[in-house]
Motif scaffolding. Structure first.
Motif, PDB file in Angstrom:
ATOM      1  N   LEU A   1     -20.468 -25.582  18.294  1.00 26.12           N
ATOM      2  CA  LEU A   1     -20.333 -26.861  17.587  1.00 26.12           C
ATOM      3  C   LEU A   1     -19.094 -26.832  16.689  1.00 26.12           C
ATOM      4  CD1 LEU A   1     -21.632 -29.642  16.884  1.00 26.12           C
ATOM      5  CD2 LEU A   1     -22.763 -28.494  14.975  1.00 26.12           C
ATOM      6  N   ALA A   2     -18.957 -25.745  15.926  1.00 25.24           N
ATOM      7  CA  ALA A   2     -17.804 -25.630  15.022  1.00 25.24           C
ATOM      8  C   ALA A   2     -16.508 -25.621  15.825  1.00 25.24           C
ATOM      9  CB  ALA A   2     -17.931 -24.355  14.192  1.00 25.24           C
ATOM     10  N   TYR A   3     -16.508 -24.889  16.922  1.00 31.33           N
ATOM     11  CA  TYR A   3     -15.295 -24.806  17.749  1.00 31.33           C
ATOM     12  C   TYR A   3     -14.944 -26.188  18.328  1.00 31.33           C
ATOM     13  CZ  TYR A   3     -12.296 -24.169  21.739  1.00 31.33           C
ATOM     14  OH  TYR A   3     -11.268 -24.320  22.631  1.00 31.33           O
ATOM     15  N   HIS A   4     -15.917 -26.837  18.966  1.00 31.89           N
ATOM     16  CA  HIS A   4     -15.609 -28.131  19.610  1.00 31.89           C
ATOM     17  C   HIS A   4     -15.257 -29.200  18.578  1.00 31.89           C
ATOM     18  CE1 HIS A   4     -16.125 -26.956  23.675  1.00 31.89           C
ATOM     19  NE2 HIS A   4     -17.349 -26.508  23.483  1.00 31.89           N
ATOM     20  N   MET A   5     -15.876 -29.101  17.414  1.00 28.44           N
ATOM     21  CA  MET A   5     -15.557 -30.062  16.368  1.00 28.44           C
ATOM     22  C   MET A   5     -14.095 -29.878  15.954  1.00 28.44           C
ATOM     23  SD  MET A   5     -17.513 -32.308  15.007  1.00 28.44           S
ATOM     24  CE  MET A   5     -19.122 -32.047  14.402  1.00 28.44           C
TER      25      MET A   5
ATOM     26  N   SER B   1     -13.655 -26.712  11.221  1.00 27.37           N
ATOM     27  CA  SER B   1     -13.386 -28.148  11.398  1.00 27.37           C
ATOM     28  C   SER B   1     -13.029 -28.846  10.092  1.00 27.37           C
ATOM     29  CB  SER B   1     -14.605 -28.827  12.002  1.00 27.37           C
ATOM     30  OG  SER B   1     -15.630 -28.865  11.038  1.00 27.37           O
ATOM     31  N   TYR B   2     -13.166 -28.139   8.962  1.00 22.55           N
ATOM     32  CA  TYR B   2     -12.859 -28.698   7.638  1.00 22.55           C
ATOM     33  C   TYR B   2     -13.774 -29.859   7.262  1.00 22.55           C
ATOM     34  CZ  TYR B   2      -8.762 -26.356   9.426  1.00 22.55           C
ATOM     35  OH  TYR B   2      -7.933 -25.482  10.050  1.00 22.55           O
ATOM     36  N   ILE B   3     -14.960 -29.871   7.839  1.00 22.36           N
ATOM     37  CA  ILE B   3     -15.959 -30.879   7.446  1.00 22.36           C
ATOM     38  C   ILE B   3     -16.863 -30.230   6.401  1.00 22.36           C
ATOM     39  CG2 ILE B   3     -17.984 -32.187   8.235  1.00 22.36           C
ATOM     40  CD1 ILE B   3     -16.654 -32.311  10.977  1.00 22.36           C
ATOM     41  N   HIS B   4     -17.201 -31.010   5.368  1.00 24.65           N
ATOM     42  CA  HIS B   4     -18.104 -30.459   4.363  1.00 24.65           C
ATOM     43  C   HIS B   4     -19.464 -30.178   5.018  1.00 24.65           C
ATOM     44  CE1 HIS B   4     -21.535 -31.344   1.615  1.00 24.65           C
ATOM     45  NE2 HIS B   4     -21.023 -30.240   1.094  1.00 24.65           N
TER      46      HIS B   4
ATOM     47  N   LYS C   1     -17.661 -36.304  15.217  1.00 20.68           N
ATOM     48  CA  LYS C   1     -16.417 -35.753  14.652  1.00 20.68           C
ATOM     49  C   LYS C   1     -15.904 -36.506  13.429  1.00 20.68           C
ATOM     50  CE  LYS C   1     -13.175 -38.102  17.714  1.00 20.68           C
ATOM     51  NZ  LYS C   1     -12.310 -37.978  18.862  1.00 20.68           N
ATOM     52  N   HIS C   2     -16.341 -37.760  13.247  1.00 24.59           N
ATOM     53  CA  HIS C   2     -15.846 -38.486  12.072  1.00 24.59           C
ATOM     54  C   HIS C   2     -16.793 -38.402  10.870  1.00 24.59           C
ATOM     55  CE1 HIS C   2     -12.457 -39.748  14.317  1.00 24.59           C
ATOM     56  NE2 HIS C   2     -13.187 -40.410  15.206  1.00 24.59           N
TER      57      HIS C   2
ATOM     58  N   ARG D   1      -8.463 -32.172  16.170  1.00 23.05           N
ATOM     59  CA  ARG D   1      -7.135 -31.559  16.006  1.00 23.05           C
ATOM     60  C   ARG D   1      -6.018 -32.566  15.756  1.00 23.05           C
ATOM     61  NH1 ARG D   1      -8.359 -31.434  21.234  1.00 23.05           N
ATOM     62  NH2 ARG D   1      -6.826 -32.025  22.809  1.00 23.05           N
ATOM     63  N   ASN D   2      -6.272 -33.842  16.033  1.00 18.85           N
ATOM     64  CA  ASN D   2      -5.218 -34.829  15.768  1.00 18.85           C
ATOM     65  C   ASN D   2      -5.263 -35.407  14.352  1.00 18.85           C
ATOM     66  OD1 ASN D   2      -4.106 -34.541  18.299  1.00 18.85           O
ATOM     67  ND2 ASN D   2      -5.571 -35.984  19.200  1.00 18.85           N
ATOM     68  N   ASP D   3      -6.273 -34.982  13.585  1.00 21.65           N
ATOM     69  CA  ASP D   3      -6.350 -35.475  12.204  1.00 21.65           C
ATOM     70  C   ASP D   3      -5.130 -35.007  11.412  1.00 21.65           C
ATOM     71  OD1 ASP D   3      -8.724 -36.459  12.943  1.00 21.65           O
ATOM     72  OD2 ASP D   3      -9.926 -35.464  11.405  1.00 21.65           O
ATOM     73  N   PRO D   4      -4.650 -35.804  10.458  1.00 17.04           N
ATOM     74  CA  PRO D   4      -3.433 -35.434   9.738  1.00 17.04           C
ATOM     75  C   PRO D   4      -3.567 -34.150   8.918  1.00 17.04           C
ATOM     76  CG  PRO D   4      -4.411 -37.460   8.859  1.00 17.04           C
ATOM     77  CD  PRO D   4      -5.153 -37.118  10.093  1.00 17.04           C
TER      78      PRO D   4
END
Ligand code: AGP
Length: 581
Positions: free
Chosen positions: A556-560, A467-470, A439-440, A565-568
């Motif tokens: 994967l996208a959903y769980h990520m 998840s807003y990950i590139h 997740k990071h 969800r606590n990211d700012p």
């Protein structure tokens, strides 16, 4: 508009369309001759807490969720927008392209503006017309003639608490016909709790509704008679049931929806296939996830049926019209049937004399109504922003069409496919653990060869969106042409690699990735040592591999997204139905 106070009904409606994605919301009602507007930024529940929308008095009102296009995300820019004289209030979906000259003209005539939006000009223009005509419908019709762009409008008139007016061009607007209650909405879900009787407005039409009457006029002002039709979707279909989120519910519906997608009206699939076979040129167009389904269709049309088909993203079709004309067939994929880029492509296709065959989920949508032939996805309302069950349904329908082009009497194997999807869903826990582990990470890659390349692109799109990950998806063969430079220790790379003729080449790519430190996550029916993690999916007919592979990628996208969800910077505002260009 109803016999009872409407604010509660409107608030419920807002909550129902919340899934479409937005950044602010508001409501206006008329009571005792005065127009009240309350609006703000944030989630509907937050705005309700701060502004008490549900306490607005009156039996007529309108509400809106905004997704900013012109002007920042502020209270002032949220809809509804009232005219400076306070006589008219407007909500709007779409873009008024000529709002700058219109605004200049209005300002020079003394109108004062409160927002930076394109929408506000509409309220002022209608006010001017209304002062002249005192006729809500005529004032709105005259105003629409001055607008360029796209719009679905609802208009309230402060001194006419019995009437609301709606107008549309290239954005959906639907009348809901209830018992002593009438609705205007961009989505049936907004009023489905009250009525399933609907009238779909056509481009350039203007409708005036009272609590028990609908009057529709065409662009020339001539009355249009249209009977309500019943929409089939059950209200129960749009609840989350026991799932934490709509997306998870919809992912889990797929054993059923791949089956329902395979049930098509007799003769329709063959009609599609005949049109493709006879066409002078075939284009396949769509946006986002639907485009990926289109790529899969093209692959099989080219490779197996030897039919040349070009795939072009809908927003670019206008730039690729070399072979588009009389005798061409344009196959269009769209879940919503309302995507602005898609409708633009359809307009271009029709202008050039091509025939349009669409694969669509929303039966009453603009696309469905404007196509020469329609195949429905039959997967029920898709509420989650991410397209999940609609994608696998699209793959089912695309395969049925290709099979028919190949002359196969009937596609089969759907029962086995449904069981395989159930099997694939069992990776849920394993995928959740992977999401926790990665997740990071800031970058993800998805690769595959041949048919599966489109699924790699789909996996990347899903991850970005949820998840807003590139993330990037590409054919595995492309890695060595640049992207390998970005692979470092621990970079997660998902490899879709079903057993078959391309498996060995993909495994070589996996070795190259591992040599550079990547964590290769293999998705396949066959395990290999090179995979750091292995997600087993069942073996299915080759044409169905994208469906079983899509399941772990969606999860994967959903769980990520849940893990992050606590990211700012979470959540961001995304739109389900992208109704602007
Ligand atoms: C996918 O998860 C997206 N929501 C998006 O790419 C979507 O598929 C695209 O906007 C097209 O929408 P449509 O199928 O409703 O036309």
């Amino acid at each position: 508009m109803a016999e009872e106070p409407v604010a509660g009904i409107l608030l419920e409606g807002l909550k129902r369309v919340e899934y479409r994605g937005y950044d602010s919301a508001g409501m206006a009602t008329i009571s005792d001759g005065s127009l009240a507007v309350r609006k703000g930024v944030g989630r509907v529940s937050e705005i309700e807490r701060a502004r008490r929308l549900s306490e607005l008095p009156g039996n007529i009102g309108m509400a809106h969720t905004r997704w900013a296009t012109h002007g920042g995300v502020t209270d002032e820019n949220a809809h509804p927008h009232a005219s400076c004289g306070g006589l008219v209030a407007v909500i709007h979906n779409g873009i008024i392209e000529n709002y700058i000259p219109l605004k200049k003209g209005l300002s020079s005539r003394g109108h004062r503006f409160r927002s930076e939006t394109d929408t506000e000009v509409v309220a002022h223009l209608i006010e001017d017309e209304y002062k002249r005509t005192r006729d809500p419908l005529r004032a709105t019709l005259a105003t629409t003639k001055r607008l360029k762009g796209q719009y679905a409008l609802a208009v309230l008139f402060q001194d006419r608490p019995d009437v609301m007016v709606g107008a549309r061009k290239d954005a959906p607007l639907i009348v809901g016909v209830g018992q002593e209650k009438m609705f205007l909405a961009s989505d049936v879900l907004a009023f489905i709790e009250h009525t399933d009787r609907t009238i779909f407005l056509d481009n350039f039409e203007v409708a005036e509704i009272t609590k028990d009457r609908v009057r529709i006029v065409g662009p020339g002002g001539r009355e249009v008679k249209r009977k309500p039709t019943q929409v089939a979707w059950e209200l129960s279909d749009v609840s989350k049931s026991d799932f934490a989120h709509y997306t998870l519910k919809e992912i889990n519906e797929q054993p059923r929806t791949v089956l329902s997608a395979s049930v098509q009206e007799p003769g329709k699939v063959e009609e599609f296939a005949r049109a493709i076979r006879k066409a002078k040129s075939v284009y396949i167009t769509a946006s986002g996830t639907s485009y990926h389904a289109g790529l899969l269709m093209k692959f099989r049309l080219n490779k197996e049926a030897k039919v040349r088909a070009d795939t072009v993203v809908a927003g670019e079709l206008k730039e690729h019209k070399g072979f588009l004309g009389k005798g061409s067939v344009v196959v269009v994929f769209s879940q919503s049937g309302e995507t602005a880029d898609v409708m633009d492509a359809v307009k271009e296709a029709k202008k050039r004399g091509a025939r349009v065959y669409s694969v669509v989920n929303a039966a009453g949508s603009t696309l469905a109504r404007e196509s020469d032939g329609v195949l429905l996805l039959n997967c029920g309302p898709e509420v989650g922003v991410a397209a999940t069950k609609s994608f696998t349904a699209q793959v089912v329908v695309a395969n049925m069409v290709v099979d028919a082009v190949l002359g196969k009497k009937r596609s089969n194997g759907f029962k086995e496919l449904s069981e395989a999807v159930t099997e694939a869903l069992k990776c849920d826990e394993q995928v959740r653990d992977l999401a926790e582990k990665y997740k990071h990470r800031t970058d993800f890659y998805f690769v595959a060869r041949g048919y599966e390349s489109a699924v790699a692109m789909e996996g990347a799109l899903k991850l970005k969106e949820l998840s807003y990950i590139h993330a990037e998806g590409m054919p595995a063969s492309e890695l060595k042409h640049g992207t390998l430079a970005l692979i470092e220790r621990g970079t997660p790379v998902v490899l879709l690699n079903p057993s078959g003729e391309l498996q060995a080449d993909s495994l070589s790519n996996a070795e190259e990735l591992r040599a550079r430190g990547a964590d290769v996550i293999g998705v396949s029916d066959a395990k290999a040592d090179v995979y750091k993690h292995f997600i087993r999916v069942p073996k299915v007919q080759q044409k169905f591999t994208p469906i079983v592979e899509a399941i772990p990628l969606q999860l994967l996208a959903y769980h990520m997204s849940v893990a992050r969800r606590n990211d700012p910077d979470y959540p961001r505002n995304l739109a389900k139905s992208v109704t602007v260009k």
